[in-house]
Design an enzyme around this catalytic site. Sequence first.
Site, PDB file in Angstrom:
ATOM      1  N   ASN A  13     -11.214  32.549   3.675  1.00  0.00           N
ATOM      2  CA  ASN A  13     -12.008  33.286   2.694  1.00  0.00           C
ATOM      3  C   ASN A  13     -12.790  34.330   3.479  1.00  0.00           C
ATOM      4  OD1 ASN A  13     -13.782  34.241   0.790  1.00  0.00           O
ATOM      5  ND2 ASN A  13     -14.963  32.335   0.608  1.00  0.00           N
ATOM      6  N   TRP A  14     -12.309  35.549   3.430  1.00  0.00           N
ATOM      7  CA  TRP A  14     -12.938  36.607   4.247  1.00  0.00           C
ATOM      8  C   TRP A  14     -14.288  37.057   3.694  1.00  0.00           C
ATOM      9  CZ3 TRP A  14      -8.681  40.689   5.915  1.00  0.00           C
ATOM     10  CH2 TRP A  14      -7.796  40.074   6.808  1.00  0.00           C
ATOM     11  N   LYS A  15     -14.565  36.723   2.430  1.00  0.00           N
ATOM     12  CA  LYS A  15     -15.818  37.168   1.784  1.00  0.00           C
ATOM     13  C   LYS A  15     -15.910  38.702   1.846  1.00  0.00           C
ATOM     14  CE  LYS A  15     -17.701  32.710   2.875  1.00  0.00           C
ATOM     15  NZ  LYS A  15     -18.838  31.832   2.956  1.00  0.00           N
ATOM     16  N   HIS A  99     -16.455  30.234  -6.410  1.00  0.00           N
ATOM     17  CA  HIS A  99     -17.093  30.006  -5.112  1.00  0.00           C
ATOM     18  C   HIS A  99     -18.606  29.917  -5.316  1.00  0.00           C
ATOM     19  CE1 HIS A  99     -18.591  30.702  -1.070  1.00  0.00           C
ATOM     20  NE2 HIS A  99     -17.428  30.246  -0.655  1.00  0.00           N
ATOM     21  N   GLU A 101     -20.998  31.140  -3.796  1.00  0.00           N
ATOM     22  CA  GLU A 101     -21.708  32.424  -3.699  1.00  0.00           C
ATOM     23  C   GLU A 101     -21.596  33.193  -5.018  1.00  0.00           C
ATOM     24  OE1 GLU A 101     -19.764  33.697  -0.122  1.00  0.00           O
ATOM     25  OE2 GLU A 101     -20.821  32.116   0.963  1.00  0.00           O
ATOM     26  N   GLU A 171     -16.512  22.190  -1.665  1.00  0.00           N
ATOM     27  CA  GLU A 171     -17.369  22.912  -0.726  1.00  0.00           C
ATOM     28  C   GLU A 171     -18.833  22.560  -0.968  1.00  0.00           C
ATOM     29  OE1 GLU A 171     -15.200  26.554   0.985  1.00  0.00           O
ATOM     30  OE2 GLU A 171     -16.386  27.218  -0.706  1.00  0.00           O
ATOM     31  N   GLY A 177     -21.454  28.339   5.587  1.00  0.00           N
ATOM     32  CA  GLY A 177     -22.048  29.370   6.436  1.00  0.00           C
ATOM     33  C   GLY A 177     -23.287  28.920   7.184  1.00  0.00           C
ATOM     34  N   SER A 217     -18.201  25.392   6.810  1.00  0.00           N
ATOM     35  CA  SER A 217     -18.296  25.364   8.273  1.00  0.00           C
ATOM     36  C   SER A 217     -17.164  24.587   8.929  1.00  0.00           C
ATOM     37  CB  SER A 217     -19.660  24.830   8.714  1.00  0.00           C
ATOM     38  OG  SER A 217     -20.702  25.667   8.234  1.00  0.00           O
ATOM     39  N   GLY A 238     -14.332  30.068   5.870  1.00  0.00           N
ATOM     40  CA  GLY A 238     -15.009  31.357   5.849  1.00  0.00           C
ATOM     41  C   GLY A 238     -15.060  31.968   7.233  1.00  0.00           C
TER      42      GLY A 238
END
Length: 255
Positions: A13-15, A99, A101, A171, A177, A217, A238
Amino acid sequence: MNKAKREVVIAGNWKMNKTPSEAKALIEELKPMVEGKNGCKIVLCVPYVDISAAVEAAKGTNIRIGAENVHFAESGAYTGEISAKMLLECGVEYVIIGHSERRQYFGETDETVNLRTKAALAAGLKPIVCVGEVKEERISGITDEIVSMQTKLDLAGISAEDMKNVIIAYEPVWAIGTGLTATPEQADETCGVIRATLAKLYGNEVAEATVIQYGGSMNAKNAAELLAKTNVDGGLIGGASLKPADFTVIVDAAQ
Ligand code: PGA
């Protein structure tokens, strides 16, 4: 069916990272490193504007491309949004939905996650639906209830047949992160709770066949231990997915 028969899916997941030219460069670097490693599916979920470059760079390889979100309407007055059909035509196969976020910063709810998941499935995309508890919920001992409720709400109205194309990513929000990782036991236990919820909704066969990833993580150091767990069928990664060497170690751990 047991774990050995389930697919393992390692998804990056490159965000909001990498421009199209950077995306191309990263995939060119990664390609030879993961070549022939077919013991797991390898997916890179990238920003919308990187999709074309990523699909082009990954052509003919074992790397598949995903998006990081999708809107639920087919088309219309939704300024700034992207439909499932648009993604499909660009060569996207997978899409992350819900997600934390998105839930935290963009008002995503279980209801919109459910709508987006249905739209993705209807178009032929494979949704990676994210669920997970926040820190206070884990401390309060209500993790199982939270992930079970999210799973039920996010999948409401989705058929057993469609579940063949759904991946769930567990998650824990406190692990994303932060460098804090769920212990392998915690990851296994909560992925197991999700699987038990799927068994209630769809029966054992669907529950045993569904891919449930861990994310939060996951890195080159802890991946092997996490992926060895019975209920952990891959990872949503991530930070470490932006480093080809680290991502490759995770892919290796999944072989
Ligand atoms: P992280 O992110 O690996 O950087 O914790 C995981 C995710 O948000 O999917």
